[in-house]
Design an enzyme around this catalytic site. Structure first.
Site, PDB file in Angstrom:
ATOM      1  N   SER A   1       4.777  -4.458   4.862  1.00 56.82           N
ATOM      2  CA  SER A   1       4.039  -3.645   3.903  1.00 56.82           C
ATOM      3  C   SER A   1       4.715  -2.328   3.570  1.00 56.82           C
ATOM      4  CB  SER A   1       2.632  -3.361   4.439  1.00 56.82           C
ATOM      5  OG  SER A   1       2.689  -2.742   5.712  1.00 56.82           O
TER       6      SER A   1
ATOM      7  N   HIS B   1       0.490   4.317   5.271  1.00 61.59           N
ATOM      8  CA  HIS B   1       1.633   3.760   4.545  1.00 61.59           C
ATOM      9  C   HIS B   1       2.273   4.813   3.650  1.00 61.59           C
ATOM     10  CE1 HIS B   1       0.096  -0.093   5.912  1.00 61.59           C
ATOM     11  NE2 HIS B   1       1.244  -0.626   5.538  1.00 61.59           N
TER      12      HIS B   1
END
Length: 245
Positions: free
Chosen positions: A19, A227
């Site tokens: 990811s 993230h």
């Protein structure tokens, strides 16, 4: 550095990984894509900057090393159930690789930023870190078999924490584990003649900074929790472009 000058090579670029390569802004991600590949993730930005003729983003959220070199649970740009390396070929010039974090319980570790780490996690992570070098080696062997002439760039996991993150439980331990993962990623790249890339000044853009490249919640930046932000993805794309330019 701005990403505006195309180069003649590579003509075929494949992005592999998890990811940290797949996810950018939540606003531009196709809700129907199980891999959550975003239009502003660093592979997309890099492919546009380099002016590649053929680009495949095979990265996928949740990927572990086995998904890259052996099989994939969610499916990628390659055929359903195929390993991500199936997207490679003898014509592939450039490969970027973001992998290893999920092999070391990265998601469980990031939850330590919200509360104390669960019992047994430290021992589990220690064991997984011992296994990571061999798993990364397997990925490189698979890449070398599929694309023997490709240049491989391994990307780091940008740090979530620094000394400014005084309110985060287990901050020192969490920061140390991310450093150790990056150490293994870097060492594996060196063993296989790949290039390891960490954007300059990443330590100044943690989740505790005024201009984060990684966000704890994603609420203020429109990114995914834990993230890279859009700025972080841009920074990674620029760092890779500088490394391969």
């Amino acid at each position: 550095m701005t990403l505006t000058t195309p180069v003649e090579e590579p003509v075929h670029y494949v992005a592999l990984g998890d990811s940290y390569a797949a996810m950018g802004s939540r606003a531009v991600t196709d809700p129907g894509d199980p891999c959550a590949v975003a239009a502003d993730s660093y592979p997309v930005l890099l492919a546009d900057a380099l002016g590649v003729e053929d680009f495949v983003n095979a990265s996928c959220q949740g990927a572990v090393t086995a998904d890259v070199g052996e099989k994939t649970a969610l499916g990628t740009a390659a055929s359903e159930g195929s390993p991500q390396v199936a997207a490679l070929g003898e014509e592939t010039d450039l490969v970027t690789l973001s992998i290893g974090g999920n092999d070391v319980s990265f998601i469980d570790m990031t939850r330590c930023s919200e509360s104390a780490c669960p019992a047994g996690l430290r021992e589990k992570v220690a064991g997984e870190l011992e296994e990571l070098p061999a798993r990364l080696d397997d990925v490189y062997v698979a890449i070398e078999q599929q694309a023997p002439g490709a240049r491989v760039v391994a990307t780091a996991y940008m740090p979530l924490l620094n000394d400014a993150c005084t309110d985060v439980p287990d901050a020192a331990w969490l920061a140390e584990q991310i450093t150790r993962i990056n150490g293994e990623v870097s060492a594996a790249a060196e063993r296989h003649d790949a290039t390891y890339v960490m954007p300059a000044d990443a330590e100044e853009h943690t989740g505790c900074s005024a201009e984060p490249w990684v966000d704890f919640t994603g609420e203020a930046t429109g990114s995914y929790p834990m993230h890279p932000t859009a700025a972080g993805q841009q920074a990674m794309a620029e760092a890779i472009a500088a490394a391969v330019g």
